[in-house]
Design an enzyme around this catalytic site. Structure first.
Site, PDB file in Angstrom:
ATOM      1  N   GLY A   1     -52.566 -58.223 -19.430  1.00  0.00           N
ATOM      2  CA  GLY A   1     -52.180 -56.921 -18.892  1.00  0.00           C
ATOM      3  C   GLY A   1     -50.812 -56.498 -19.393  1.00  0.00           C
ATOM      4  N   GLY A   2     -49.792 -56.725 -18.572  1.00  0.00           N
ATOM      5  CA  GLY A   2     -48.435 -56.248 -18.859  1.00  0.00           C
ATOM      6  C   GLY A   2     -47.948 -56.557 -20.270  1.00  0.00           C
TER       7      GLY A   2
ATOM      8  N   HIS B   1     -62.945 -56.034 -12.695  1.00  0.00           N
ATOM      9  CA  HIS B   1     -61.532 -56.424 -12.604  1.00  0.00           C
ATOM     10  C   HIS B   1     -61.114 -56.457 -11.130  1.00  0.00           C
ATOM     11  CE1 HIS B   1     -57.191 -56.311 -12.904  1.00  0.00           C
ATOM     12  NE2 HIS B   1     -57.344 -56.779 -14.121  1.00  0.00           N
TER      13      HIS B   1
ATOM     14  N   GLY C   1     -50.134 -59.738 -12.723  1.00  0.00           N
ATOM     15  CA  GLY C   1     -48.986 -58.848 -12.582  1.00  0.00           C
ATOM     16  C   GLY C   1     -47.853 -59.430 -11.757  1.00  0.00           C
TER      17      GLY C   1
ATOM     18  N   GLU D   1     -59.532 -64.591 -13.788  1.00  0.00           N
ATOM     19  CA  GLU D   1     -58.208 -64.046 -13.487  1.00  0.00           C
ATOM     20  C   GLU D   1     -57.877 -64.282 -12.016  1.00  0.00           C
ATOM     21  OE1 GLU D   1     -57.112 -60.676 -16.453  1.00  0.00           O
ATOM     22  OE2 GLU D   1     -58.211 -59.816 -14.795  1.00  0.00           O
TER      23      GLU D   1
ATOM     24  N   SER E   1     -50.768 -62.863 -15.924  1.00  0.00           N
ATOM     25  CA  SER E   1     -49.403 -63.117 -16.397  1.00  0.00           C
ATOM     26  C   SER E   1     -49.344 -63.953 -17.680  1.00  0.00           C
ATOM     27  CB  SER E   1     -48.556 -63.758 -15.286  1.00  0.00           C
ATOM     28  OG  SER E   1     -48.454 -62.874 -14.186  1.00  0.00           O
TER      29      SER E   1
ATOM     30  N   ASN F   1     -55.423 -55.382 -21.672  1.00  0.00           N
ATOM     31  CA  ASN F   1     -55.864 -54.447 -20.634  1.00  0.00           C
ATOM     32  C   ASN F   1     -54.679 -53.539 -20.321  1.00  0.00           C
ATOM     33  OD1 ASN F   1     -56.761 -53.121 -18.378  1.00  0.00           O
ATOM     34  ND2 ASN F   1     -56.886 -54.946 -17.076  1.00  0.00           N
ATOM     35  N   TRP F   2     -54.725 -52.335 -20.873  1.00  0.00           N
ATOM     36  CA  TRP F   2     -53.583 -51.429 -20.710  1.00  0.00           C
ATOM     37  C   TRP F   2     -53.500 -50.836 -19.304  1.00  0.00           C
ATOM     38  CZ3 TRP F   2     -53.450 -48.030 -25.826  1.00  0.00           C
ATOM     39  CH2 TRP F   2     -53.244 -48.882 -26.926  1.00  0.00           C
ATOM     40  N   LYS F   3     -54.565 -50.986 -18.539  1.00  0.00           N
ATOM     41  CA  LYS F   3     -54.628 -50.387 -17.191  1.00  0.00           C
ATOM     42  C   LYS F   3     -54.290 -48.905 -17.279  1.00  0.00           C
ATOM     43  CE  LYS F   3     -53.766 -54.934 -15.346  1.00  0.00           C
ATOM     44  NZ  LYS F   3     -53.323 -55.771 -14.251  1.00  0.00           N
TER      45      LYS F   3
ATOM     46  N   GLU G   1     -58.615 -55.427  -9.650  1.00  0.00           N
ATOM     47  CA  GLU G   1     -58.086 -54.162  -9.123  1.00  0.00           C
ATOM     48  C   GLU G   1     -59.228 -53.209  -8.772  1.00  0.00           C
ATOM     49  OE1 GLU G   1     -55.393 -53.520 -12.380  1.00  0.00           O
ATOM     50  OE2 GLU G   1     -54.234 -55.243 -11.683  1.00  0.00           O
TER      51      GLU G   1
END
Ligand code: PGA
Length: 253
Positions: free
Chosen positions: A237-238, A98, A176, A170, A216, A9-11, A100
């Site tokens: 993600g990251g 998601h 994150g 999640e 994470s 997930n590149w966001k 966010e």
């Protein structure tokens, strides 16, 4: 047998050139190093879906996904992107719900049920996210909340439709933050989710659904998380923004 999936997930990250470079690097390493039948999905920002798809070409190893889609099919909704559009671009996956989106854009179960319906109607595979904030876990209400999130957005589906869904658990406190759930916490919740699905749809359907863990995930913790019986891959993600690390995560499955 349910699918093993690792989705990045590149966001809202990367310029176009950076996105293309990341894709090429991941593609090369996956071709050289990744054995087996794990499905890899790159969930890019909307503007990069086509350029990334063009780089991937006909590679059957890696697919693209969007990070959101509208609950509407078309119309006067400035700034929105519909499942109809994604389907017309041959984008197979879409992340829905998601945390966010829930937190910053007010998405709730009722809205997500509509988004899921429209995505399925147009043949997309929703990666449906659920997960609890820290205070809910501290009150020991995390299992109830996650079951409710699933009921609200998915339990109106018939069996055939439900089988098309990928679920991503999640925990919000792990996203994150560098603070991942322990493999025991992940396994426990995934088992609760599968049991809840089995209660409504039967064990065979529940056993066919891929449930990904997100929060994470990195190259150091992926192996232990993916070794859990009910963890069928990850939503990353990251660590998906770094080609080497992302490919190490894929190789951990
Ligand atoms: P993270 O994000 O891996 O950076 O924690 C996961 C996600 O939000 O999907």
């Amino acid at each position: 047998m349910r699918s093993k999936i690792v989705a990045g997930n590149w966001k809202m990250n990367k310029t176009l050139d950076e996105a293309k470079a990341l894709t090429s690097e991941i593609m090369g390493m996956v071709a050289d190093e990744v054995k087996g039948d794990v499905k890899v999905v790159l969930c890019t920002p909307f503007p990069y879906l086509i350029p990334v798809k063009n780089i991937l070409g006909t590679s059957s190893r890696i697919a693209v996904g969007a990070q959101n889609a509208s609950e509407h099919e078309a119309g006067a909704y400035t700034g929105e992107v519909s499942s109809v559009m994604l389907k017309s671009m041959d984008v197979p996956y879409v992340i829905l719900g998601h945390s966010e989106r829930r937190q910053y854009f007010g998405e709730d179960g009722k809205l997500l049920a509509k988004k899921v319906d429209v995505a399925l109607k147009h043949g997309l595979i929703p990666i449906f996210c659920c997960g609890e904030p820290l205070e809910v876990r501290e009150r020991n209400e995390h299992e109830a909340l996650v079951c409710r999130q699933i009921e609200e957005a998915l339990f109106h589906l018939n069996e055939e439709s439900l089988k098309k869904i990928v679920i991503a658990y999640e925990p919000v406190w792990a996203i994150g933050t560098g603070k991942t759930a322990s493999s025991q916490q992940a396994q426990d919740m995934h088992a609760v989710i599968r049991k809840h699905l089995a209660g409504k749809y039967g064990q065979a359907v529940a056993d066919s659904i891929s449930i990904l863990y997100g929060g994470s995930v990195n190259a150091a913790n992926a192996k232990e998380l993916f070794a859990c019986a009910d963890v069928d891959g990850g939503l990353v993600g990251g660590a998906s923004l770094k080609s080497r690390e992302f490919v190490e995560i894929i190789k951990s499955i």
